[in-house]
Design an enzyme around this catalytic site. Structure first.
Site, PDB file in Angstrom:
ATOM      1  N   THR A 114       0.812  -1.221   0.000  1.00 46.15           N
ATOM      2  CA  THR A 114       0.000   0.000   0.000  1.00 46.15           C
ATOM      3  C   THR A 114       0.845   1.272   0.000  1.00 46.15           C
ATOM      4  OG1 THR A 114      -1.510   1.295   1.391  1.00 46.15           O
ATOM      5  CG2 THR A 114      -0.098  -0.238   2.535  1.00 46.15           C
ATOM      6  N   TYR A 138      -1.902   0.209  10.068  1.00 46.36           N
ATOM      7  CA  TYR A 138      -2.121  -0.521   8.805  1.00 46.36           C
ATOM      8  C   TYR A 138      -0.875  -0.431   7.923  1.00 46.36           C
ATOM      9  CZ  TYR A 138      -3.599  -1.481   4.060  1.00 46.36           C
ATOM     10  OH  TYR A 138      -3.653  -1.987   2.785  1.00 46.36           O
TER      11      TYR A 138
END
Ligand code: UFG
Length: 322
Positions: A114, A138
């Site tokens: 990501t 995250y």
């Protein structure tokens, strides 16, 4: 055969479809905590948690050549509330998967990574060698997973590609599968909820950023372009004995206001737009430099923001008719 973890989810199911169209056989492993069994319309399906010992049975029962690993939690906000959940599932459980791959001599791995690994980038557009400084659990869970892969590859007989997605959006043009998060937090599906009348309005999280219209800028990339990149990455792993990391974005930034305007244009619907507080942890601008994957793998995104919204709207209309 390719093992697709999280293949019942949003990006995983679109990639599973694309893999079959390209002639690959797959087995999807998904515990359905976020995914949908009816999104697995291609290949085999095993209802199994990739962090459990049951995964070993899947490796015993199928002739697996490589793994494409989507299964993960991906809500930034939730990760701030429950960091352990993210480190356990996204990092620790991936170590379990890598261990089992070693046991069975499976040496090709693709990770869903990501843009969140970059945190607040110093330079735009962002290249792969930009500083990695995640600002939420995250992003951190993916960062340390990338580090674990680096070490695994150093041990030999194992190669990986890590694909750092920017803002995945859009849906399958045949509407066989689509984006269905519960709860939904992503901008485009929420704006389309307002367009279809499921919500009264859409809120812009902050209009005082240092950007031309004051709202955050993101790089939206069609899920089918992401799927295509996974196939090219898999072919690369089959043909070259090396590991690599690539950004995946369109290279063009759109502000929240521009996305809302595009949704109004595509749907022909008007709705109220409110200004709300900034959402914690949102960088002002995230735009990818995807030159590396273009040069190395010949990947070029096919779809622009208008096509992204058109495909998402088609799916949205279908889901709201049922
Ligand atoms: N936004 C609004 N209103 C909303 C929802 C979103 O203004 O109701 C804004 C956000 O503040 C942000 C932009 O729209 O500026 C895009 O937000 P999304 O939630 O759609 O996507 P994010 O950029 O927050 O997140 C995406 C991925 C994450 C990944 C992150 C990397 O979904 O998994 O990019 O920064 F971690």
């Amino acid at each position: 055969m390719i093992l697709v973890t999280g293949g019942a989810g949003y990006i995983g199911s679109h990639t599973n479809k694309a893999l079959h169209a390209a002639g690959y056989d797959t087995v999807v492993v998904d515990n359905l905590c976020k995914g949908y069994e009816n999104f697995v319309k291609w290949g085999f399906f095993e209802d199994c948690d990739f962090g459990s010992g049951d995964l070993r049975e899947v490796f015993k029962n199928y002739d697996i050549d490589g793994v494409i690993h989507f299964a993960a939690f991906s809500s930034v906000a939730e990760s701030v509330q429950m960091p352990q959940k993210y480190f356990k599932n996204n990092y620790k459980n991936t170590l379990n998967l890598l261990k089992i791959m070693r046991e069975f001599g499976v040496d090709k791995f693709i990770l869903s990574s990501t843009a969140a690994v970059y945190g607040n980038p110093k330079q735009i557009p962002i290249t792969e060698d930009s500083e990695l400084k995640p600002i939420n659990p995250y992003g951190h869970s993916k960062f340390i997973t990338e580090k674990a892969l680096e070490r695994e590859a150093e041990k030999g007989d194992f190669n990986y590609v890590s694909l750092r997605y920017f803002n995945a959006a859009g849906c399958d043009f045949d509407c066989e599968i689509g984006e269905l998060h519960d709860p939904e937090t992503h901008l485009i599906p929420l704006v389309l909820d307002a367009a279809i009348g499921k919500r009264d309005s859409i809120s812009i999280f902050g209009d005082d950023y240092d950007t031309p219209d004051g709202t955050c800028i993101r790089d939206y990339i069609h899920v089918n372009d992401l799927a295509d990149a996974h196939i090219k990455a898999y072919e690369y792993l089959c043909n070259e004995n090396e590991s690599n990391i690539f950004n995946l974005g369109n290279g063009e930034g759109y502000s929240v206001r521009e996305v809302i305007d595009m949704c109004k244009k595509v749907t022909g619907c008007d709705f109220e737009v409110k200004i709300d507080e900034r959402r914690e942890g949102d960088p002002a601008v995230l735009i990818a430099d995807s030159t590396k994957i273009h040069e190395k793998l010949g990947w070029t995104p096919q779809y622009d923001l208008e096509q992204i919204v058109e495909s998402a709207w088609k799916w949205h209309e279908k889901m709201n008719k049922i």
